[in-house]
Write a protein that holds these residues in place. Structure first.
Motif: not given
Length: 161
Positions: A53-54, A84-85, A87, A100-104
């Motif tokens: 997802g990054v 969940d993310w 950007s 773009s970065v997912p929080f996990e």
């Protein structure tokens, strides 16, 4: 914890990690809604670059193969925050880029203006094949820390093997 303490069937550490990551999302969402950072607030956000997802440009992925830190301060644009993310548009070496970065994938969130930070256990990406290191699957404790001890939330859940 002692050896007499039963193993928890409730994943407290995962629940706390998820809740603390929601703090990051809420803060970023408020910045998105207001269109800017209040006062002297600014953020350093560290994340794992190989997490699913990054989305970062190839040259940044090559330069930061495991982890990188972005700064949200004076020059950022198009901040978008979902459940969940997030950007954001940033400039790297004068080249405008959207990450773009997912929080996990986030491992640390710092607001040095108020000496506040959250550190998260690493959610490692898929390990390479033929890599079997059972000692590395014990998560680090989630914490929100500051150097002078203010604004501290420290949660320590130890998994019994």
């Amino acid at each position: 914890m002692t050896d007499d303490t039963p193993e928890s069937l409730i994943p407290y550490d995962e629940i706390v990690q998820e809740a603390l990551r929601q703090v990051v999302g809420r803060v970023l969402r408020e910045v998105e809604e207001t269109g800017g950072l209040p006062g002297g607030h600014h953020f350093y956000i560290t994340f794992q670059t190989r997490m699913p997802g990054v989305s970062i440009p190839k040259h940044l992925a090559e330069r930061f193969p495991d982890e990188m830190t972005i700064v949200i301060q004076h020059r950022f644009w198009d901040l978008k925050v979902e459940d969940d993310w997030f950007s954001v548009g940033l400039s790297f070496g004068g080249v405008p880029t959207t990450v773009s970065v997912p929080f996990e994938a986030v491992t640390e969130f710092v607001d040095p203006a108020v000496d506040f930070s959250l550190k998260f256990q690493a959610n490692a990406p898929e390990p390479p094949e033929d890599h079997d290191d059972a000692d590395n699957d014990v998560p680090a404790a989630p914490s929100a820390t500051s150097e002078d001890g203010s604004n501290v939330v420290n949660v320590d859940f130890t998994r019994k093997k």
